[in-house]
Motif scaffolding. Sequence first.
Motif, PDB file in Angstrom:
ATOM      1  N   LEU A 263      36.178  49.611  28.448  1.00  0.00           N
ATOM      2  CA  LEU A 263      36.434  48.213  28.088  1.00  0.00           C
ATOM      3  C   LEU A 263      37.733  47.737  28.735  1.00  0.00           C
ATOM      4  CD1 LEU A 263      35.840  45.609  26.503  1.00  0.00           C
ATOM      5  CD2 LEU A 263      37.077  46.635  24.574  1.00  0.00           C
ATOM      6  N   LEU A 264      38.782  48.539  28.634  1.00  0.00           N
ATOM      7  CA  LEU A 264      40.067  48.173  29.215  1.00  0.00           C
ATOM      8  C   LEU A 264      39.941  47.951  30.724  1.00  0.00           C
ATOM      9  CD1 LEU A 264      43.085  47.650  28.909  1.00  0.00           C
ATOM     10  CD2 LEU A 264      43.457  50.123  29.025  1.00  0.00           C
ATOM     11  N   ILE A 265      39.265  48.851  31.410  1.00  0.00           N
ATOM     12  CA  ILE A 265      39.057  48.705  32.850  1.00  0.00           C
ATOM     13  C   ILE A 265      38.281  47.429  33.155  1.00  0.00           C
ATOM     14  CG2 ILE A 265      37.825  49.663  34.853  1.00  0.00           C
ATOM     15  CD1 ILE A 265      38.568  52.455  33.718  1.00  0.00           C
ATOM     16  N   SER A 266      37.234  47.204  32.408  1.00  0.00           N
ATOM     17  CA  SER A 266      36.400  46.022  32.623  1.00  0.00           C
ATOM     18  C   SER A 266      37.192  44.730  32.440  1.00  0.00           C
ATOM     19  CB  SER A 266      35.211  46.058  31.664  1.00  0.00           C
ATOM     20  OG  SER A 266      34.473  44.878  31.750  1.00  0.00           O
ATOM     21  N   VAL A 267      37.971  44.665  31.378  1.00  0.00           N
ATOM     22  CA  VAL A 267      38.756  43.453  31.110  1.00  0.00           C
ATOM     23  C   VAL A 267      39.847  43.285  32.158  1.00  0.00           C
ATOM     24  CG1 VAL A 267      40.246  42.288  29.433  1.00  0.00           C
ATOM     25  CG2 VAL A 267      38.212  43.495  28.652  1.00  0.00           C
ATOM     26  N   LEU A 268      40.522  44.374  32.535  1.00  0.00           N
ATOM     27  CA  LEU A 268      41.547  44.288  33.576  1.00  0.00           C
ATOM     28  C   LEU A 268      40.947  43.777  34.887  1.00  0.00           C
ATOM     29  CD1 LEU A 268      43.590  47.556  32.932  1.00  0.00           C
ATOM     30  CD2 LEU A 268      44.473  45.212  32.806  1.00  0.00           C
ATOM     31  N   LYS A 269      39.779  44.292  35.258  1.00  0.00           N
ATOM     32  CA  LYS A 269      39.129  43.843  36.487  1.00  0.00           C
ATOM     33  C   LYS A 269      38.797  42.366  36.418  1.00  0.00           C
ATOM     34  CE  LYS A 269      35.931  46.414  38.397  1.00  0.00           C
ATOM     35  NZ  LYS A 269      34.783  47.317  38.566  1.00  0.00           N
ATOM     36  N   SER A 270      38.265  41.920  35.287  1.00  0.00           N
ATOM     37  CA  SER A 270      37.916  40.497  35.163  1.00  0.00           C
ATOM     38  C   SER A 270      39.170  39.624  35.173  1.00  0.00           C
ATOM     39  CB  SER A 270      37.079  40.242  33.911  1.00  0.00           C
ATOM     40  OG  SER A 270      37.838  40.449  32.746  1.00  0.00           O
ATOM     41  N   MET A 271      40.266  40.125  34.619  1.00  0.00           N
ATOM     42  CA  MET A 271      41.523  39.371  34.638  1.00  0.00           C
ATOM     43  C   MET A 271      42.032  39.207  36.072  1.00  0.00           C
ATOM     44  SD  MET A 271      43.382  41.060  31.289  1.00  0.00           S
ATOM     45  CE  MET A 271      44.964  40.245  31.483  1.00  0.00           C
ATOM     46  N   VAL A 272      41.928  40.261  36.867  1.00  0.00           N
ATOM     47  CA  VAL A 272      42.372  40.195  38.259  1.00  0.00           C
ATOM     48  C   VAL A 272      41.464  39.270  39.054  1.00  0.00           C
ATOM     49  CG1 VAL A 272      42.634  41.523  40.393  1.00  0.00           C
ATOM     50  CG2 VAL A 272      43.502  42.439  38.230  1.00  0.00           C
ATOM     51  N   GLU A 273      40.156  39.409  38.867  1.00  0.00           N
ATOM     52  CA  GLU A 273      39.199  38.598  39.613  1.00  0.00           C
ATOM     53  C   GLU A 273      39.300  37.117  39.274  1.00  0.00           C
ATOM     54  OE1 GLU A 273      35.549  40.555  38.652  1.00  0.00           O
ATOM     55  OE2 GLU A 273      35.943  42.222  40.023  1.00  0.00           O
ATOM     56  N   SER A 274      39.586  36.789  38.017  1.00  0.00           N
ATOM     57  CA  SER A 274      39.665  35.384  37.616  1.00  0.00           C
ATOM     58  C   SER A 274      40.949  34.722  38.107  1.00  0.00           C
ATOM     59  CB  SER A 274      39.592  35.255  36.095  1.00  0.00           C
ATOM     60  OG  SER A 274      40.817  35.652  35.508  1.00  0.00           O
ATOM     61  N   ARG A 275      41.955  35.512  38.395  1.00  0.00           N
ATOM     62  CA  ARG A 275      43.266  35.052  38.860  1.00  0.00           C
ATOM     63  C   ARG A 275      44.008  34.210  37.824  1.00  0.00           C
ATOM     64  NH1 ARG A 275      43.576  35.749  44.791  1.00  0.00           N
ATOM     65  NH2 ARG A 275      41.523  36.438  45.422  1.00  0.00           N
ATOM     66  N   LEU A 276      43.477  34.083  36.619  1.00  0.00           N
ATOM     67  CA  LEU A 276      44.171  33.344  35.572  1.00  0.00           C
ATOM     68  C   LEU A 276      45.337  34.143  35.005  1.00  0.00           C
ATOM     69  CD1 LEU A 276      41.130  31.856  33.618  1.00  0.00           C
ATOM     70  CD2 LEU A 276      42.668  30.672  35.197  1.00  0.00           C
ATOM     71  N   TRP A 277      45.229  35.473  35.094  1.00  0.00           N
ATOM     72  CA  TRP A 277      46.237  36.327  34.484  1.00  0.00           C
ATOM     73  C   TRP A 277      47.176  36.970  35.492  1.00  0.00           C
ATOM     74  CZ3 TRP A 277      47.780  36.636  29.633  1.00  0.00           C
ATOM     75  CH2 TRP A 277      46.948  36.112  28.645  1.00  0.00           C
ATOM     76  N   THR A 278      47.006  36.675  36.765  1.00  0.00           N
ATOM     77  CA  THR A 278      47.870  37.300  37.763  1.00  0.00           C
ATOM     78  C   THR A 278      48.730  36.255  38.466  1.00  0.00           C
ATOM     79  OG1 THR A 278      46.088  37.177  39.396  1.00  0.00           O
ATOM     80  CG2 THR A 278      46.352  39.252  38.218  1.00  0.00           C
ATOM     81  N   THR A 279      49.888  36.713  38.929  1.00  0.00           N
ATOM     82  CA  THR A 279      50.783  35.849  39.682  1.00  0.00           C
ATOM     83  C   THR A 279      50.498  36.019  41.166  1.00  0.00           C
ATOM     84  OG1 THR A 279      52.475  37.559  39.861  1.00  0.00           O
ATOM     85  CG2 THR A 279      52.585  36.122  37.917  1.00  0.00           C
ATOM     86  N   ARG A 280      51.153  35.238  41.983  1.00  0.00           N
ATOM     87  CA  ARG A 280      50.957  35.356  43.435  1.00  0.00           C
ATOM     88  C   ARG A 280      51.381  36.724  43.945  1.00  0.00           C
ATOM     89  NH1 ARG A 280      52.341  29.650  46.341  1.00  0.00           N
ATOM     90  NH2 ARG A 280      51.006  28.404  44.991  1.00  0.00           N
ATOM     91  N   SER A 281      52.331  37.336  43.262  1.00  0.00           N
ATOM     92  CA  SER A 281      52.797  38.662  43.697  1.00  0.00           C
ATOM     93  C   SER A 281      51.883  39.784  43.214  1.00  0.00           C
ATOM     94  CB  SER A 281      54.227  38.910  43.194  1.00  0.00           C
ATOM     95  OG  SER A 281      54.243  38.927  41.782  1.00  0.00           O
TER      96      SER A 281
END
Length: 128
Positions: free
Chosen positions: A18-36
């Motif tokens: 679950l953690l991996i899945s959510v982390l991947k979706s967070m990265v892919e959506s770009r809502l949770w990541t900064t430009r760096s």
Amino acid sequence: MAGHPPPRHNWVQAEEMLLISVLKSMVESRLWTTRSGHFRPGYLSYLKRIIESDFPAVAIEEWHIEAKIKKWRRTCFIIVNLLDHPGFEWNESQNTVVAEDAVWDAFVQVSINQVLLIVFKGQTIISS
């Protein structure tokens, strides 16, 4: 319980997946990541809420999640470092790094020699 470390969390495979899945979706959506490429503030709280919603009986804290991610990063760094050396390959079916015994032996010897070359001179550390 002053002076005692907080309880560890023993992760089960379903929680990790679950953690991996959510982390991947967070990265892919770009809502949770900064430009760096770093996660935005509050991401640990978000992950904690998701895990608690799927596993309500689990007593998990943000620092458990952070520790798991740090462990994965360290493991990833080790694997990438090994694969950068000639003779090491990734075995897709076993999900492991593989190499001939001679390659492993040479790598270990070089690593030991690098550690032995560390010389402490006051505050200065010299390493090859």
